[in-house]
Each structure stands twice: as structure tokens, then as C-alpha cells.
Design a protein around this motif. Structure first.
Motif, PDB file in Angstrom:
ATOM      1  N   GLN A  57       2.388  11.970 -15.309  1.00  0.00           N
ATOM      2  CA  GLN A  57       1.555  11.059 -14.798  1.00  0.00           C
ATOM      3  C   GLN A  57       0.579  10.530 -15.727  1.00  0.00           C
ATOM      4  O   GLN A  57       0.058  11.373 -16.699  1.00  0.00           O
ATOM      5  CB  GLN A  57       0.649  11.888 -13.827  1.00  0.00           C
ATOM      6  CG  GLN A  57      -0.362  11.265 -12.871  1.00  0.00           C
ATOM      7  CD  GLN A  57      -1.269  11.876 -11.963  1.00  0.00           C
ATOM      8  OE1 GLN A  57      -0.585  12.886 -11.576  1.00  0.00           O
ATOM      9  NE2 GLN A  57      -2.326  11.603 -11.587  1.00  0.00           N
ATOM     10  N   SER A  68      -6.508  -0.304  -6.224  1.00  0.00           N
ATOM     11  CA  SER A  68      -6.886  -0.587  -4.926  1.00  0.00           C
ATOM     12  C   SER A  68      -5.760   0.108  -3.797  1.00  0.00           C
ATOM     13  O   SER A  68      -5.760  -0.301  -2.809  1.00  0.00           O
ATOM     14  CB  SER A  68      -6.593  -2.270  -4.674  1.00  0.00           C
ATOM     15  OG  SER A  68      -5.376  -2.515  -5.040  1.00  0.00           O
ATOM     16  N   GLY A  69      -4.991   1.001  -4.377  1.00  0.00           N
ATOM     17  CA  GLY A  69      -3.937   1.567  -3.447  1.00  0.00           C
ATOM     18  C   GLY A  69      -2.520   0.843  -3.357  1.00  0.00           C
ATOM     19  O   GLY A  69      -1.691   1.380  -2.704  1.00  0.00           O
ATOM     20  N   GLN A  70      -2.438  -0.434  -3.873  1.00  0.00           N
ATOM     21  CA  GLN A  70      -1.209  -1.227  -4.000  1.00  0.00           C
ATOM     22  C   GLN A  70      -0.475  -0.874  -5.027  1.00  0.00           C
ATOM     23  O   GLN A  70      -0.695  -0.389  -6.235  1.00  0.00           O
ATOM     24  CB  GLN A  70      -1.395  -2.610  -4.272  1.00  0.00           C
ATOM     25  CG  GLN A  70      -2.384  -3.006  -3.241  1.00  0.00           C
ATOM     26  CD  GLN A  70      -1.740  -3.449  -1.725  1.00  0.00           C
ATOM     27  OE1 GLN A  70      -0.711  -4.217  -1.688  1.00  0.00           O
ATOM     28  NE2 GLN A  70      -2.173  -2.881  -0.864  1.00  0.00           N
ATOM     29  N   ILE A  86       0.897   2.866  -9.221  1.00  0.00           N
ATOM     30  CA  ILE A  86      -0.389   2.623  -8.112  1.00  0.00           C
ATOM     31  C   ILE A  86      -1.415   1.942  -8.804  1.00  0.00           C
ATOM     32  O   ILE A  86      -2.056   2.568  -9.523  1.00  0.00           O
ATOM     33  CB  ILE A  86      -0.626   3.655  -7.196  1.00  0.00           C
ATOM     34  CG1 ILE A  86       0.705   4.391  -6.654  1.00  0.00           C
ATOM     35  CG2 ILE A  86      -1.649   3.315  -6.152  1.00  0.00           C
ATOM     36  CD1 ILE A  86       0.187   5.623  -5.964  1.00  0.00           C
ATOM     37  N   PRO A 101       0.880  -1.210  -0.080  1.00  0.00           N
ATOM     38  CA  PRO A 101       0.043  -0.040   0.048  1.00  0.00           C
ATOM     39  C   PRO A 101       0.767   1.218  -0.005  1.00  0.00           C
ATOM     40  O   PRO A 101       1.845   1.475   0.883  1.00  0.00           O
ATOM     41  CB  PRO A 101      -0.614  -0.179   1.375  1.00  0.00           C
ATOM     42  CG  PRO A 101      -0.322  -1.583   1.766  1.00  0.00           C
ATOM     43  CD  PRO A 101       0.816  -1.844   1.208  1.00  0.00           C
ATOM     44  N   ILE A 102       0.771   2.042  -1.042  1.00  0.00           N
ATOM     45  CA  ILE A 102       1.325   3.303  -1.041  1.00  0.00           C
ATOM     46  C   ILE A 102       0.441   4.518  -1.247  1.00  0.00           C
ATOM     47  O   ILE A 102      -0.607   4.359  -1.697  1.00  0.00           O
ATOM     48  CB  ILE A 102       2.531   3.408  -2.083  1.00  0.00           C
ATOM     49  CG1 ILE A 102       2.038   2.969  -3.436  1.00  0.00           C
ATOM     50  CG2 ILE A 102       3.594   2.222  -1.444  1.00  0.00           C
ATOM     51  CD1 ILE A 102       3.381   3.173  -4.340  1.00  0.00           C
ATOM     52  N   GLN A 103       1.166   5.608  -1.180  1.00  0.00           N
ATOM     53  CA  GLN A 103       0.169   7.006  -1.594  1.00  0.00           C
ATOM     54  C   GLN A 103       1.041   7.464  -2.659  1.00  0.00           C
ATOM     55  O   GLN A 103       2.110   7.483  -3.181  1.00  0.00           O
ATOM     56  CB  GLN A 103       0.155   7.862  -0.399  1.00  0.00           C
ATOM     57  CG  GLN A 103      -0.269   7.500   0.668  1.00  0.00           C
ATOM     58  CD  GLN A 103      -1.689   7.458   0.587  1.00  0.00           C
ATOM     59  OE1 GLN A 103      -2.495   8.147   0.051  1.00  0.00           O
ATOM     60  NE2 GLN A 103      -2.454   6.385   0.925  1.00  0.00           N
ATOM     61  N   PRO A 104       0.246   8.391  -3.430  1.00  0.00           N
ATOM     62  CA  PRO A 104       0.810   9.222  -4.812  1.00  0.00           C
ATOM     63  C   PRO A 104       2.241  10.080  -4.137  1.00  0.00           C
ATOM     64  O   PRO A 104       2.192  10.393  -3.108  1.00  0.00           O
ATOM     65  CB  PRO A 104      -0.252  10.060  -5.148  1.00  0.00           C
ATOM     66  CG  PRO A 104      -1.462   9.349  -4.893  1.00  0.00           C
ATOM     67  CD  PRO A 104      -1.128   8.729  -3.443  1.00  0.00           C
ATOM     68  N   TYR A 136       3.450   7.474 -11.992  1.00  0.00           N
ATOM     69  CA  TYR A 136       3.764   8.536 -11.657  1.00  0.00           C
ATOM     70  C   TYR A 136       5.358   8.805 -11.852  1.00  0.00           C
ATOM     71  O   TYR A 136       6.146   8.060 -11.368  1.00  0.00           O
ATOM     72  CB  TYR A 136       3.445   8.942 -10.124  1.00  0.00           C
ATOM     73  CG  TYR A 136       2.265   9.093  -9.798  1.00  0.00           C
ATOM     74  CD1 TYR A 136       1.353  10.219  -9.753  1.00  0.00           C
ATOM     75  CD2 TYR A 136       1.595   7.851  -9.341  1.00  0.00           C
ATOM     76  CE1 TYR A 136       0.111   9.950  -9.257  1.00  0.00           C
ATOM     77  CE2 TYR A 136       0.369   7.795  -9.049  1.00  0.00           C
ATOM     78  CZ  TYR A 136      -0.536   8.919  -9.067  1.00  0.00           C
ATOM     79  OH  TYR A 136      -1.759   8.833  -8.558  1.00  0.00           O
ATOM     80  N   ASN A 196       7.263   2.054  -5.286  1.00  0.00           N
ATOM     81  CA  ASN A 196       8.278   3.100  -5.571  1.00  0.00           C
ATOM     82  C   ASN A 196       9.481   2.669  -5.943  1.00  0.00           C
ATOM     83  O   ASN A 196      10.013   1.854  -5.309  1.00  0.00           O
ATOM     84  CB  ASN A 196       8.152   4.098  -4.186  1.00  0.00           C
ATOM     85  CG  ASN A 196       6.982   4.783  -3.791  1.00  0.00           C
ATOM     86  OD1 ASN A 196       6.234   5.297  -4.726  1.00  0.00           O
ATOM     87  ND2 ASN A 196       6.717   4.574  -2.364  1.00  0.00           N
ATOM     88  N   GLN A 240       4.676  13.004  -3.052  1.00  0.00           N
ATOM     89  CA  GLN A 240       4.430  14.391  -2.582  1.00  0.00           C
ATOM     90  C   GLN A 240       5.278  15.356  -3.325  1.00  0.00           C
ATOM     91  O   GLN A 240       5.042  16.490  -3.506  1.00  0.00           O
ATOM     92  CB  GLN A 240       4.624  14.283  -1.043  1.00  0.00           C
ATOM     93  CG  GLN A 240       3.578  13.468  -0.302  1.00  0.00           C
ATOM     94  CD  GLN A 240       2.160  13.913  -0.602  1.00  0.00           C
ATOM     95  OE1 GLN A 240       1.741  15.063  -0.377  1.00  0.00           O
ATOM     96  NE2 GLN A 240       1.273  12.758  -0.781  1.00  0.00           N
TER      97      GLN A 240
END
Length: 189
Positions: A18, A49-51, A46, A7-10, A37, A54, A12
Motif C-alpha cells: 500500500q 475523495s473516495g473515487q 483510490i 466511489p469505492i472502499q479500500p 492497494y 478495482n 477488505q
């Protein structure tokens, strides 16, 4: 493979490029569609499902556009990853004995490949190899008389089906088969 996806976030950091509907392949395993990204700090992918993953630029040893459909069935942005990099702060982790060495990013619109490559080249240039001195010539081979690009011999890498030409101090990092357009040999080259 499961340690690679988490699970990771876009990102920052500023994002230079993108694109949704980009399929990620890790070692030719299809991870499905997700958003790619290309940020100034790292490359991230990503899924809905947010998986995802990086990849710090220092781990990317080669990135190139691959149009050779005989070695992989899709035109893609090909990344060769240094499997020795293991930094959980970047979200880039590997399970013991599970080397991740190749990632292929396939946009739905193949005309995007060149802009993907250019964005990655620009961002990777922001992360020069800290081992190289600012005053040193990365192509200087000391007292050797060889020219950059001079082929001394090649060896076949059976994992990726390309010939590695030994022209970089004998370490086999340079490639010359036409498989990749516009190859960029990462921050350490």
C-alpha cells in the motif's frame, strides 16, 4: 473514462502493498494522486475523495516496470488490461466503446517500483488461469519445433509504441524491446 472511476472502499482482502501519493494514469490521462492497494484479490487505486478503480488479477494481462521515458514521461508500473473483462462486482466497469487498455501507476518515490512489481507478481500468482490444465505445460506448442522466446517476427503496436514479438503461438503476447523490466505476462501465460 467516467465509467472506470467510481466511489469505492479500500480492499477488505489482505493487502500486500500500500502506498499513498501514487499517481494513476489511464490511457495517459492523469487521474491525480491517490492510494494504491495491491491486495491478494485485486489492485485498487483510490483518490482522496473516495473515487477510484478495482482491477481483478484475471483482467491484468501484463504488468511490468517501465523506465522508458521516451514512450511515457515517468518511470512507472505499467498494466495492460484485458478490456473484455467487465464485472461490476469487482468495481471494474467500462462504458460502451470506451476501452481501457493501459494503466500506469507512478509512485512519488521511484525506488518503490520494484517492491510494487514483486507484490503484484506474488498476488497475481494466487490467481492462475482457470483455462490451463494443472498438468499442461503452458509453453508446449504441440508438434511445433519452436523454442520459447524464439522470435518469428514482430509487429509494432502503435497504441503503446513497443514491438510485439510473435513467439507465443502467433498471438503476439510476448514483448521484447527493453521497455519493460521484469515483465510478468499475467495469469493466462
Amino acid at each position: 473514462m467516467m465509467g472506470f472511476i467510481a466511489p469505492i472502499q479500500p480492499p477488505q482482502a489482505p493487502v500486500r502493498w500500500q502506498k499513498e501519493d501514487t499517481i494513476a494514469f489511464v490511457e495517459k490521462q492523469d487521474l491525480s494522486k491517490g492510494t494504491l492497494y495491491i491486495a491478494e484479490s485485486h489492485v485498487a487505486w483510490i483518490n482522496p475523495s473516495g473515487q477510484g478503480f478495482n482491477i481483478p488479477y484475471r483482467a491484468i494481462t501484463v504488468h511490468a516496470i517501465s523506465r522508458d521515458l521516451s514512450s511515457f514521461p515517468h518511470e512507472c508500473l505499467y498494466l495492460m488490461i484485458d478490456s473484455d473483462v467487465n464485472n461490476s462486482d469487482d468495481g471494474f466497469e467500462e462504458e460502451e466503446g470506451n476501452e481501457v487498455r493501459e494503466i500506469r501507476l507512478v509512485p512519488q518515490d521511484k525506488t518503490m517500483l520494484q517492491s510494487m512489481f514483486e507484490a503484484m507478481s506474488q498476488c497475481q500468482a494466487l490467481h492462475p488461469d482457470p483455462d490451463e490444465s494443472d498438468n499442461s505445460d503452458p509453453y508446449d506448442q504441440g508438434d511445433e519445433d519452436e523454442e520459447v522466446g524464439e522470435e518469428e517476427g514482430g509487429e509494432e503496436d502503435p497504441e503503446i509504441g513497443i514491438e510485439l514479438i510473435v513467439a507465443d503461438g502467433g498471438n503476439g503476447d510476448a514483448m521484447d524491446t527493453g521497455q519493460f523490466d521484469d515483465a510478468d505476462m499475467g495469469p493466462e501465460h
